[in-house]
Enzyme design. Structure first.
Site, PDB file in Angstrom:
ATOM      1  N   HIS A 183       0.836  -1.118   0.004  1.00  0.00           N
ATOM      2  CA  HIS A 183       0.117  -0.053  -0.012  1.00  0.00           C
ATOM      3  C   HIS A 183       0.890   1.243   0.174  1.00  0.00           C
ATOM      4  O   HIS A 183       0.362   2.183  -0.282  1.00  0.00           O
ATOM      5  CB  HIS A 183      -0.976  -0.156   1.189  1.00  0.00           C
ATOM      6  CG  HIS A 183      -0.427   0.273   2.345  1.00  0.00           C
ATOM      7  ND1 HIS A 183      -0.067  -0.927   3.283  1.00  0.00           N
ATOM      8  CD2 HIS A 183       0.142   1.041   3.203  1.00  0.00           C
ATOM      9  CE1 HIS A 183       0.427  -0.322   4.446  1.00  0.00           C
ATOM     10  NE2 HIS A 183       0.543   0.884   4.590  1.00  0.00           N
ATOM     11  N   ASP A 214       0.121  -7.744   0.881  1.00  0.00           N
ATOM     12  CA  ASP A 214       0.578  -6.333   1.460  1.00  0.00           C
ATOM     13  C   ASP A 214       2.211  -6.237   1.525  1.00  0.00           C
ATOM     14  O   ASP A 214       2.934  -5.466   2.409  1.00  0.00           O
ATOM     15  CB  ASP A 214      -0.014  -5.692   2.761  1.00  0.00           C
ATOM     16  CG  ASP A 214       0.240  -4.289   2.802  1.00  0.00           C
ATOM     17  OD1 ASP A 214       0.367  -3.519   1.860  1.00  0.00           O
ATOM     18  OD2 ASP A 214       0.126  -3.616   4.205  1.00  0.00           O
ATOM     19  N   SER A 293       4.644   2.165   7.809  1.00  0.00           N
ATOM     20  CA  SER A 293       4.387   1.186   7.194  1.00  0.00           C
ATOM     21  C   SER A 293       5.549   0.667   6.258  1.00  0.00           C
ATOM     22  O   SER A 293       5.915   1.523   5.808  1.00  0.00           O
ATOM     23  CB  SER A 293       3.065   1.449   6.396  1.00  0.00           C
ATOM     24  OG  SER A 293       1.913   1.737   6.895  1.00  0.00           O
TER      25      SER A 293
END
Length: 440
Positions: A183, A214, A293
């Site tokens: 993402h 992911d 992230s």
């Protein structure tokens, strides 16, 4: 006629009369007298010719302790003359001088310190003690772990249609491969860059990505990079200390600490209209925020055991989510396997069990996951499972939601053998299933 004095020479001979008025007679001096022993006396050689001498005094004067001819005179010491200084005096003088100088210097230093506000007459703080072990920054300390891992952590920036997306990543090969989240790079236009811990930057290209797990891989064209060391996410235990490293809210090189709060926390995530992501996550209470992230979650040996991916937060509509102590990371064993697939083939293999879950009539009330369909030639069918069976446990992990079965299956690599406990009707049974890769 006389004046009361008997002017006689020694021996009784009258002395010649002098001029009237007592004047000193003029004439040659008398011959020098002899001292006792026949020598000429230097003291009274002209004594008899002295008109003021006492006529009754003896003609010869004996000096006590007269020196014999040719002998040296006895040395005479003046009691008032300064003497030679002794050794004690030589040492005492500089010692007293040093003490006086030190006292004067200390007094002046104290006066200046008080005037400058440094002292005030009150001693502040305790006496220095030996520093504790953690302050020595040993390799196993949190500071030692951060120092070891930080050079391998990067900030990832990717230009997309909606602007620039920013996240974190970490170097996994000396030739420049970097793991990050899908993402972070999704929607990219091909322009990406990384910022290293020392502040230098380099362009990067996207090698490949797997939206359902992911995980994404980018490549930096730079030599001499330092890759991370991998740990074993299957060996973790709840309560193990961990560190999360990355660039939350663009604050590069941020390190936060926490523990493993839970294991195999099945996640179903994704943005509206985007792919649905399933993984059995490592839950941690280390502070993780937007920008973390793709960054590493490491153990106290500095080994990466997870990829920070998502958080849960209590926010209202239109508000930005923040850390509340619920963060989730993709297990590194799974992320490493997917990364190797992407580097080797450009895409990742998806692990499947060969059955479908969910749909009408599959509710079990939280006691297992009902199989809606079983592929005839898939792994589940080969292990004897049928549609309508309720999977109770997978490798000992209880199943309560359809997400549990999907996420836990994808945690394993294709070819792995797992044990399945299931219920058919009123009977419980066990079987072994060899998982496979999705034909797609």
């Amino acid at each position: 006629m006389t004046d009361g004095w008997d002017w006689r020479q020694p021996g009784g001979t009258p002395a010649p009369a002098g001029p009237p008025g007592g004047a000193t007679p003029v004439g040659p001096p008398a011959a020098p007298q002899s001292a006792p022993g026949g020598t000429t006396s230097p003291w009274w050689s002209d004594a008899l010719a002295d008109p003021w001498r006492d006529p009754y005094a003896p003609a010869a004067v004996v000096v006590p302790g007269a020196l014999a001819p040719g002998s040296a005179p006895e040395p005479v010491t003046d009691p008032d003359a300064p003497g030679r200084p002794k050794l004690r005096q030589l040492l005492l003088v500089p010692l007293i001088t040093a003490l006086l100088a030190g006292s004067l210097g200390g007094a002046l230093g104290y006066a200046f310190a008080v005037r400058g506000g440094a002292g005030g007459g009150v001693a502040l703080g305790a006496r220095p003690a030996e520093a504790p072990g953690l302050a020595q920054r040993r390799p196993e300390s949190l500071a030692g772990v951060a120092e070891k891992v930080l050079p391998s952590v990067v900030t990832v920036r990717v230009a997309g249609l909606g602007g620039v997306s920013e996240g974190s990543g970490f170097i996994v090969s000396a030739d420049g491969h970097v793991i990050t989240n899908d993402h972070v790079v999704s929607g990219n236009t091909g322009r990406a860059s990384v910022i290293f811990s020392d502040g230098s930057t380099a362009p990067a290209t996207v090698v490949g990505q797997d939206p359902e797990s992911d995980v994404a891989v980018i490549k930096v064209n730079r030599a001499g990079l330092r890759p991370v060391e991998f740990g074993d996410s299957d060996a973790l235990a709840v309560g193990d200390p961990v560190l999360a490293i990355g660039s939350p809210l663009s604050l590069a090189n941020t390190v936060t600490a926490g523990i493993v709060s839970a294991l195999d926390r099945t996640m179903q995530a994704g943005e509206p209209g985007g792919p649905v992501r399933y993984y059995a996550a490592i839950q941690t209470d280390a502070a993780v925020n937007h920008g973390n992230s793709g960054g590493p979650l490491v153990d106290t040996a500095g080994r990466v055991i997870g990829v920070n991916s998502t958080i849960k937060s209590l926010v209202g509509e239109g508000q930005e989510a923040g850390n509340i102590g619920l963060a989730f990371a993709i297990p590194i064993n799974q992320a490493k396997r997917i990364t190797q697939d992407i580097i080797g083939t450009g895409k990742a293999r998806r692990t499947v069990i060969g059955a479908q879950v969910g749909g009408a009539g599959t509710a079990t009330g939280g006691a297992g996951v009902r199989l809606a369909a079983v592929e005839p030639s898939g792994p589940a069918a080969g292990a004897g499972l049928k549609a309508g069976d309720v999977v109770l446990k997978l490798n000992g992990r209880p199943m309560t939601e359809p997400t549990d079965l999907i996420a836990l299956v994808r945690k394993f690599a294709p070819g792995s053998v797992v044990t399945v406990e299931y219920r058919r009707g009123s009977s419980r049974q066990n079987t072994s299933v060899t998982l496979a890769a999705d034909a797609k």
